[in-house]
Design a protein around this motif. Structure first.
Motif, PDB file in Angstrom:
ATOM      1  N   LEU A 164       0.831  -1.213   0.000  1.00 13.19           N
ATOM      2  CA  LEU A 164       0.000   0.000   0.000  1.00 13.19           C
ATOM      3  C   LEU A 164       0.861   1.256   0.000  1.00 13.19           C
ATOM      4  O   LEU A 164       0.593   2.204  -0.763  1.00 13.19           O
ATOM      5  CB  LEU A 164      -0.921  -0.020   1.220  1.00 13.19           C
ATOM      6  CG  LEU A 164      -1.759   1.242   1.461  1.00 13.19           C
ATOM      7  CD1 LEU A 164      -2.726   1.469   0.297  1.00 13.19           C
ATOM      8  CD2 LEU A 164      -2.504   1.148   2.784  1.00 13.19           C
ATOM      9  N   ALA A 165       1.887   1.290   0.850  1.00 16.28           N
ATOM     10  CA  ALA A 165       2.759   2.462   0.915  1.00 16.28           C
ATOM     11  C   ALA A 165       3.485   2.689  -0.410  1.00 16.28           C
ATOM     12  O   ALA A 165       3.652   3.825  -0.853  1.00 16.28           O
ATOM     13  CB  ALA A 165       3.766   2.281   2.049  1.00 16.28           C
ATOM     14  N   THR A 223       1.787   7.207   6.004  1.00 17.97           N
ATOM     15  CA  THR A 223       1.929   6.566   7.312  1.00 17.97           C
ATOM     16  C   THR A 223       0.591   6.454   8.025  1.00 17.97           C
ATOM     17  O   THR A 223       0.263   5.414   8.631  1.00 17.97           O
ATOM     18  CB  THR A 223       2.923   7.365   8.168  1.00 17.97           C
ATOM     19  OG1 THR A 223       4.169   7.484   7.469  1.00 17.97           O
ATOM     20  CG2 THR A 223       3.158   6.682   9.498  1.00 17.97           C
ATOM     21  N   ALA A 224      -0.213   7.515   7.979  1.00 16.48           N
ATOM     22  CA  ALA A 224      -1.528   7.480   8.632  1.00 16.48           C
ATOM     23  C   ALA A 224      -2.423   6.420   7.998  1.00 16.48           C
ATOM     24  O   ALA A 224      -3.149   5.702   8.702  1.00 16.48           O
ATOM     25  CB  ALA A 224      -2.185   8.859   8.546  1.00 16.48           C
ATOM     26  N   SER A 225      -2.379   6.287   6.677  1.00 13.46           N
ATOM     27  CA  SER A 225      -3.210   5.286   5.996  1.00 13.46           C
ATOM     28  C   SER A 225      -2.797   3.873   6.398  1.00 13.46           C
ATOM     29  O   SER A 225      -3.645   3.004   6.638  1.00 13.46           O
ATOM     30  CB  SER A 225      -3.105   5.464   4.481  1.00 13.46           C
ATOM     31  OG  SER A 225      -3.532   6.758   4.087  1.00 13.46           O
ATOM     32  N   ALA A 241       1.361  10.938  12.681  1.00 15.70           N
ATOM     33  CA  ALA A 241       0.588  10.269  11.634  1.00 15.70           C
ATOM     34  C   ALA A 241       0.145   8.882  12.087  1.00 15.70           C
ATOM     35  O   ALA A 241      -0.988   8.456  11.824  1.00 15.70           O
ATOM     36  CB  ALA A 241       1.434  10.165  10.361  1.00 15.70           C
ATOM     37  N   ILE A 242       1.022   8.152  12.792  1.00 14.56           N
ATOM     38  CA  ILE A 242       0.645   6.821  13.284  1.00 14.56           C
ATOM     39  C   ILE A 242      -0.504   6.924  14.276  1.00 14.56           C
ATOM     40  O   ILE A 242      -1.500   6.177  14.204  1.00 14.56           O
ATOM     41  CB  ILE A 242       1.865   6.131  13.917  1.00 14.56           C
ATOM     42  CG1 ILE A 242       2.941   5.866  12.866  1.00 14.56           C
ATOM     43  CG2 ILE A 242       1.469   4.830  14.586  1.00 14.56           C
ATOM     44  CD1 ILE A 242       4.242   5.347  13.434  1.00 14.56           C
ATOM     45  N   VAL A 243      -0.394   7.842  15.235  1.00 16.87           N
ATOM     46  CA  VAL A 243      -1.450   8.011  16.230  1.00 16.87           C
ATOM     47  C   VAL A 243      -2.748   8.460  15.572  1.00 16.87           C
ATOM     48  O   VAL A 243      -3.845   7.999  15.930  1.00 16.87           O
ATOM     49  CB  VAL A 243      -0.992   9.011  17.306  1.00 16.87           C
ATOM     50  CG1 VAL A 243      -2.133   9.322  18.274  1.00 16.87           C
ATOM     51  CG2 VAL A 243       0.202   8.464  18.077  1.00 16.87           C
TER      52      VAL A 243
END
Length: 511
Positions: free
Chosen positions: A244-245, A259-261, A327-329
């Motif tokens: 995906l990335a 990163t958020a996705s 972004a992770i959070v």
């Protein structure tokens, strides 16, 4: 008025007291000086030592206003005391500066730290005969100013706009710089070799790198306390978010949203598996899925740059690191909101688990995880086993520190010192910079996971703000201890690696 001739000639004051001298007149009598005994050797040494000590007290060894020579920055590095190649280099200084900038840009793109880039620039310019050079390095740019006496100055700037994982290429660049400093490679040959390094393929194909992402997540979930089912889920999830990335990167999506996705997809997968009863520990599925999203290497590098005297570079890297954590959070928070709308319960991603395997199994897992990280960083295959060995030793020191009761903050720092020391010795012995071995081996200390858990509690769990703030301070201490330990280990290993640098230079001269 009296005639001036009637007066006697004026004499200087005290002239009448002087004894007469001149031809035919006796010399003044002098008393004989007493004879002195000759000084012994011990007295001579004592007088010399006293004079030396007095000179140090009055003046000091180095005048405080004298500027430090830029070549002094090479002290302690593998490029100390470069061999100067004399012979018309200043006449084509611009070509030399272009090559050095290209070299620095390549090192930055391949993941080198600011100190490694600066020492390489200084060593190469000094070896190729450029004396009046100043270097300025920021987060993503390299500036060189060349100002010889009585000549127009040359100021060049190169901005690094892209990065790639290629530790094997970085090791080859390190070897090229070593050969230039040894005097065995001229500028034209160095330009050819640098172009060859840039155009050479990476050691591992893309499918192997993608598989290594999954292998690292699977085995480290086992280290964190997950069972075989959790490891299998982490393996599949990491391969999925890696693909995906890569696709989002082709669409030019900013890294923050990539990163958020990915964190959103991992959290949604864990919620769905938990809801359908396919896993009993969704928290460890989330942790396993975001392990490679955590900017642990960048976080440690930012602290290292600050310690090594590059505050601007450290601030830039630290800001990008905080954005990645944010972004992770954010991705996890959005997944929780979507899960609550569909009737799923919120899970605690900060939950920890007891070990699920014996110690010898965990040691094998750590070795495999370090080698998997080496594959993702495109380390040369000759360095995989030595890097795994350093990682295992660091992990054992970490466990030993915990058993001795030295604390969760000091144990990672002690393990990092051991990793930094062994990484420098092994890397220089194999013709590579220290970070090529140190960064993959230090990832097993997981300072990024500690930062993530604290940031998650601080932003998501509204009732535990004070706990999250305290966790952030504790995580910051762990990260600082880890990065400082790696730098301290590198410094402690310098006396043991002087002969390694000289051996490299002798080999280069024989070529």
């Amino acid at each position: 008025m009296a005639d001036r001739r009637d007066h006697p000639k004026a004499q200087p004051t005290g002239a009448k007291d002087r004894p007469p001298t001149g031809p035919g007149r006796p010399l003044p009598r002098t008393e004989a000086l007493p004879k002195t005994e000759p000084l012994t050797a011990a007295q001579v040494r004592q007088n010399a030592a006293a004079k030396k000590m007095l000179r140090r007290l009055v003046q000091g060894e180095n005048p405080p206003t004298a500027p430090m020579s830029i070549v002094d920055r090479l002290t302690g590095s593998p490029y100390a005391n470069p061999t100067i190649q004399v012979g018309g280099v200043d006449a084509s200084a611009r070509k030399t500066l272009d090559f050095v900038l290209h070299l620095a840009e390549t090192m930055f793109r391949y993941g080198a730290g600011a100190l490694e880039v600066e020492t390489s620039i200084i060593a190469v310019t000094a070896a190729l005969g450029l004396k009046y050079v100043e270097v300025d390095i920021t987060n993503q740019s390299v500036g060189i100013n060349y100002a010889p006496k009585d000549q127009p100055p040359i100021a060049l700037l190169r901005v690094v706009r892209s990065w790639t994982n290629n530790y094997a290429g970085l090791a080859r660049v390190h070897q090229l710089v070593t050969d230039i400093v040894a005097g065995g490679v001229g500028r034209d040959e160095a330009i050819r070799r640098l172009n060859e390094i840039i155009t050479s393929p990476k050691p591992f194909p893309r499918w192997m790198v993608t598989s290594a992402f999954g292998v690292f997540a699977a085995v480290f979930v086992g280290v964190l306390g997950g069972g075989p089912v959790s490891s299998a889920i982490a393996f599949a999830a990491n391969i999925g978010i890696s693909l995906l990335a890569r696709q989002l990167g082709r669409w030019r999506v900013p890294d923050f949203f990539i990163t958020a996705s990915c964190s959103f997809v991992v959290t949604q997968l864990a919620l769905l598996l938990w809801q359908f009863g396919l896993t009993k520990s969704p928290a460890i599925v989330v942790v396993g899925g975001i392990l490679l999203l955590l900017p642990t290497g960048r976080l440690v590098s930012s602290v290292q740059d600050a310690i090594n005297g590059f505050p601007v570079t450290a601030a830039g890297r630290f800001l990008s690191t905080l954005l990645t954590f944010g972004a992770i959070v954010a991705g996890i928070a959005v997944a929780f909101v979507v899960g609550e709308l569909t009737g799923a319960q919120r899970i605690d991603v900060t939950e920890t688990f007891p070990p699920a395997y014996d110690l010898w199994v965990l040691i094998i897992f750590v070795a495999v995880a370090v080698m998997a990280i080496g594959v993702t960083e495109q380390t040369s295959w000759q360095l995989l086993l030595p890097t795994a060995a350093v990682g295992v030793i660091g992990y054992l020191v970490l466990l030993g520190g915990g058993l001795l009761g030295i604390g969760d903050r000091f144990a990672p720092a002690l393990a990092a010192v051991v990793i930094g020391l062994l990484a420098r010795v092994l890397a220089l012995r194999m013709g590579a910079p220290q970070l090529v071995v140190a960064v993959p081996a230090a990832l097993i200390l997981l300072p990024g996971l500690t930062i993530f858990r604290s940031m998650y509690v601080l932003t998501i769990e509204e009732s535990e703000i004070l706990l999250g703030a305290g966790g952030m301070l504790s995580a910051g201490a762990i990260v600082l201890g880890t990065a400082g330990g790696i730098v301290l280990g590198d410094t402690l290993a310098r006396p043991f690696t002087r002969s390694l640098a000289s051996n490299e230079r002798r080999r280069a001269r024989r070529r």
